[in-house]
Design a protein around this motif. Structure first.
Motif, PDB file in Angstrom:
ATOM      1  N   ASP A  50      27.175   3.110 -49.344  1.00  0.00           N
ATOM      2  CA  ASP A  50      26.403   2.864 -47.797  1.00  0.00           C
ATOM      3  C   ASP A  50      25.317   2.346 -47.885  1.00  0.00           C
ATOM      4  OD1 ASP A  50      26.432   2.728 -45.188  1.00  0.00           O
ATOM      5  OD2 ASP A  50      27.294   5.201 -44.579  1.00  0.00           O
ATOM      6  N   SER A  54      21.079   6.913 -45.765  1.00  0.00           N
ATOM      7  CA  SER A  54      22.331   6.728 -44.751  1.00  0.00           C
ATOM      8  C   SER A  54      23.049   7.552 -44.837  1.00  0.00           C
ATOM      9  CB  SER A  54      23.399   5.848 -44.452  1.00  0.00           C
ATOM     10  OG  SER A  54      23.792   5.491 -45.755  1.00  0.00           O
ATOM     11  N   GLU A 172      23.959  -1.789 -52.188  1.00  0.00           N
ATOM     12  CA  GLU A 172      24.495  -1.121 -50.930  1.00  0.00           C
ATOM     13  C   GLU A 172      25.464  -1.370 -50.444  1.00  0.00           C
ATOM     14  OE1 GLU A 172      20.880  -0.688 -47.508  1.00  0.00           O
ATOM     15  OE2 GLU A 172      19.968  -2.184 -48.945  1.00  0.00           O
ATOM     16  N   GLY A 173      26.423  -0.865 -50.192  1.00  0.00           N
ATOM     17  CA  GLY A 173      27.326  -0.628 -49.903  1.00  0.00           C
ATOM     18  C   GLY A 173      28.594  -1.115 -50.448  1.00  0.00           C
ATOM     19  N   ARG A 175      29.869   1.364 -53.896  1.00  0.00           N
ATOM     20  CA  ARG A 175      30.451   2.994 -54.082  1.00  0.00           C
ATOM     21  C   ARG A 175      30.879   2.339 -56.124  1.00  0.00           C
ATOM     22  NH1 ARG A 175      31.891   6.883 -51.233  1.00  0.00           N
ATOM     23  NH2 ARG A 175      33.040   7.828 -52.760  1.00  0.00           N
ATOM     24  N   GLU A 276      32.782  13.528 -45.909  1.00  0.00           N
ATOM     25  CA  GLU A 276      33.571  12.846 -44.434  1.00  0.00           C
ATOM     26  C   GLU A 276      34.489  12.910 -43.815  1.00  0.00           C
ATOM     27  OE1 GLU A 276      35.175  13.796 -48.892  1.00  0.00           O
ATOM     28  OE2 GLU A 276      32.942  11.920 -48.379  1.00  0.00           O
TER      29      GLU A 276
END
Ligand SMILES: Cc1cc2nc3c(=O)[nH]c(=O)nc-3n(C[C@H](O)[C@H](O)[C@H](O)COP(=O)(O)OP(=O)(O)OC[C@H]3O[C@@H](n4cnc5c(N)ncnc54)[C@H](O)[C@@H]3O)c2cc1C
Length: 377
Positions: A50, A54, A172-173, A175, A276
Motif C-alpha cells: 500500500d 498505512s 510502494e503500491g 505487493r 483485509e
C-alpha cells in the motif's frame, strides 16, 4: 516474468539487492534504517503493498511507556526508549511527544508495579489524581513514572522513509505475491509483474501474517491476529495533561494533544481476524466493550466517546515480539508479532532483526560500523 531492477546505493543498476524489506510499517522502516547503520552502502529495497505507514502503524495510538510483563519485553522497552531518544535528536521534527505518565492500580500494588516498570522509570507514589478522572475508585492508588512518550506512528514511519529515500528504493503500491528461498538468496514475485532478487529478506508484514506468500513459513510460530480498538474522547486535553494507565485493565487514557482530543485504549478480545476483513469503523459491540472498561474510572466521558479507530495486530504465544529466520535457508527473517506494542518496541525489534540479517557480503557494502555513527542529516 520480467525482472525489476533495483538501483543500488552506488548508483549502479543491479538486478537484485542485499536486503529486501517487505512491509513499510514502523518495523520495516526502522529495520531498513538499522541495516544501513550496520552495513553502510548495502543495497536495500522496501516493498510495500500500500503506502508507507498505512497498516497497523496508521491506526496506532503510539504510546510508549517504560513497562514490560516479561524480562525480554522490559529489555526491549529499555533499548527502544534509548533509541527513540537518539532518533529524536537526529530528526528534531519527528512527531513524537513526551507525556507525563500516571499509573492507576490497587493501593497495595506497589511491589508488583516495581517488577514490571523499568528501574529507570522512577516509579513513585503520588497523591495527585489526574483531573480527567474526577477522583479514584475506592481502594485504588496512583503512581507516576518517567519516560512516557506517544507518536503519530504513521508520521514517524513516513519521516524515516523520507530520510532513507536517497539510499533505499521504496516500491510502494507493490505487493509481494510469492517468495522462493534458495541457497543463493530469495526471489520475490511482485504484483507489478516483476521479480526482485535479494540476498536476505526482512519480513515485517504486521498483521498480514496469513498472506499465502509466507503463511506456511509463519504457521509454526503460532501467531494469532486480534482486533485492536481505541475510542476517541471528544474533549480537548489541557496542556499539562498526561497519560493515565489503568494497570490491571490493560487500558489507558491518552491526551492526543496534536489532534485535540483524548483517546481511550482498552483490550478488545476479538481474536483471529484478517486485516483485509477488519472494517475501519467501530460497531456497537466495540463501543459497549470500551464503555464497560471506561465506566469504572471516568463515567462522565462515556457520552463523549462514541467514535474511534479499529484495526488489528499480530500476537505471539508468549506475548513477546518474534524475530527469527523462518525459511529453510535462513534467508528470510520475520520481525513482528509485537502484541499491540509494535510502536514502542520497534527500535529493539529492528536491532535484533538487522543483526540476524547479517553479515552481508555484497560488493556494494563496506565493513560494519557502530550504530550510533550514522546520521540522517
Ligand atoms: C488501534 C491501535 C492502537 C495501537 N496502539 C499502540 C500503542 O499505543 N503503542 C504501541 O506500541 N503499539 C500500538 N499498536 C500496535 C502497533 O501499531 C503495531 O504493533 C505496529 O504498528 C506494527 O507495525 P508493523 O510495521 O509490524 O506493521 P504494519 O504497520 O501493519 O506494517 C506492515 C506493512 O506490511 C504491508 N504488507 C502486508 N502484506 C504485504 C505484501 N504481501 N506485500 C507488500 N507489503 C505488504 C502492509 O501494507 C503494511 O503497510 C496499536 C495498534 C492499533 C491497531
Amino acid at each position: 516474468m520480467g525482472r525489476v531492477s533495483a538501483m543500488g546505493v552506488s548508483g549502479v543498476d543491479v538486478s537484485g539487492v542485499d536486503v529486501a524489506v517487505i512491509g513499510a510499517g514502523i518495523v520495516g522502516c526502522m529495520t531498513a534504517r538499522e541495516v544501513l547503520d550496520r552495513w553502510p552502502g548495502a543495497s536495500v529495497a522496501v516493498v510495500e503493498g500500500d503506502a508507507v505507514g498505512s497498516g497497523a502503524s496508521r491506526r496506532s495510538a503510539g504510546l510508549h511507556f517504560p513497562r514490560g510483563a516479561s524480562t525480554r519485553v522490559r529489555e526491549m522497552a529499555g533499548v527502544s526508549e534509548l533509541r527513540y531518544r537518539a532518533l529524536r535528536a537526529e530528526l528534531p521534527g519527528l512527531p513524537v511527544y513526551d507525556v507525563d505518565t500516571t499509573v492507576i492500580a490497587p493501593g497495595n500494588a506497589d511491589g508488583r508495579l516495581r517488577q514490571v516498570y523499568l528501574p529507570g522509570a522512577g516509579l513513585r507514589r503520588t497523591d495527585v489524581v489526574p483531573e480527567v478522572l474526577n477522583g479514584l475508585p475506592e481502594g485504588d492508588g496512583a503512581w507516576q513514572v518517567s519516560g512516557g512518550q506517544y507518536a503519530d506512528v504513521q508520521g514517524v514511519a513516513q519521516a524515516l522513509a523520507a530520510a532513507l529515500r536517497p539510499e533505499v528504493r521504496f516500491l510502494e503500491g507493490t505487493r509481494v505475491t510469492g517468495m522462493v528461498s534458495g541457497s543463493d538468496g530469495v526471489e520475490l514475485d511482485l504484483s507489478s509483474g516483476g521479480t526482485l532478487r535479494a540476498a536476505k529478506v526482512l519480513l515485517a508484514p504486521g498483521p498480514w501474517v496469513a498472506d499465502p506468500a509466507w503463511a506456511s513459513w509463519l504457521e509454526p510460530l503460532g501467531l494469532r491476529v486480534k482486533k485492536v480498538v481505541a475510542l476517541h474522547v471528544e474533549r480537548r486535553p489541557s496542556p499539562g495533561d498526561g497519560v493515565v494507565v489503568f494497570e490491571d485493565e490493560d487500558a489507558f487514557l491518552l491526551p492526543v494533544h496534536h489532534r485535540g482530543h483524548w483517546l481511550f485504549s482498552y483490550t478488545c478480545r476479538q481474536w483471529d481476524v484478517l486485516p483485509e476483513q477488519v472494517p475501519g469503523h467501530l460497531t456497537p459491540v466495540e463501543i459497549a466493550e470500551a464503555h464497560a472498561a471506561l465506566a469504572r474510572f471516568a463515567p462522565e466521558l462515556l457520552p463523549l466517546s462514541t467514535t474511534g479507530r479499529v484495526f488489528c495486530d499480530a500476537y505471539s504465544p508468549d506475548r513477546a515480539p518474534v524475530v527469527r529466520a523462518v525459511d529453510p535457508h535462513s534467508n528470510v527473517v520475520f520481525a513482528g508479532a509485537a502484541n499491540g506494542s509494535g510502536y514502542r518496541l520497534a527500535p529493539a525489534i529492528a536491532a535484533e532483526a538487522a543483526a540476524l540479517l547479517g553479515p552481508l557480503h555484497s560488493s556494494s557494502t563496506v565493513p560494519p560500523r557502530t550504530v550510533a555513527s550514522r546520521s540522517f542529516t
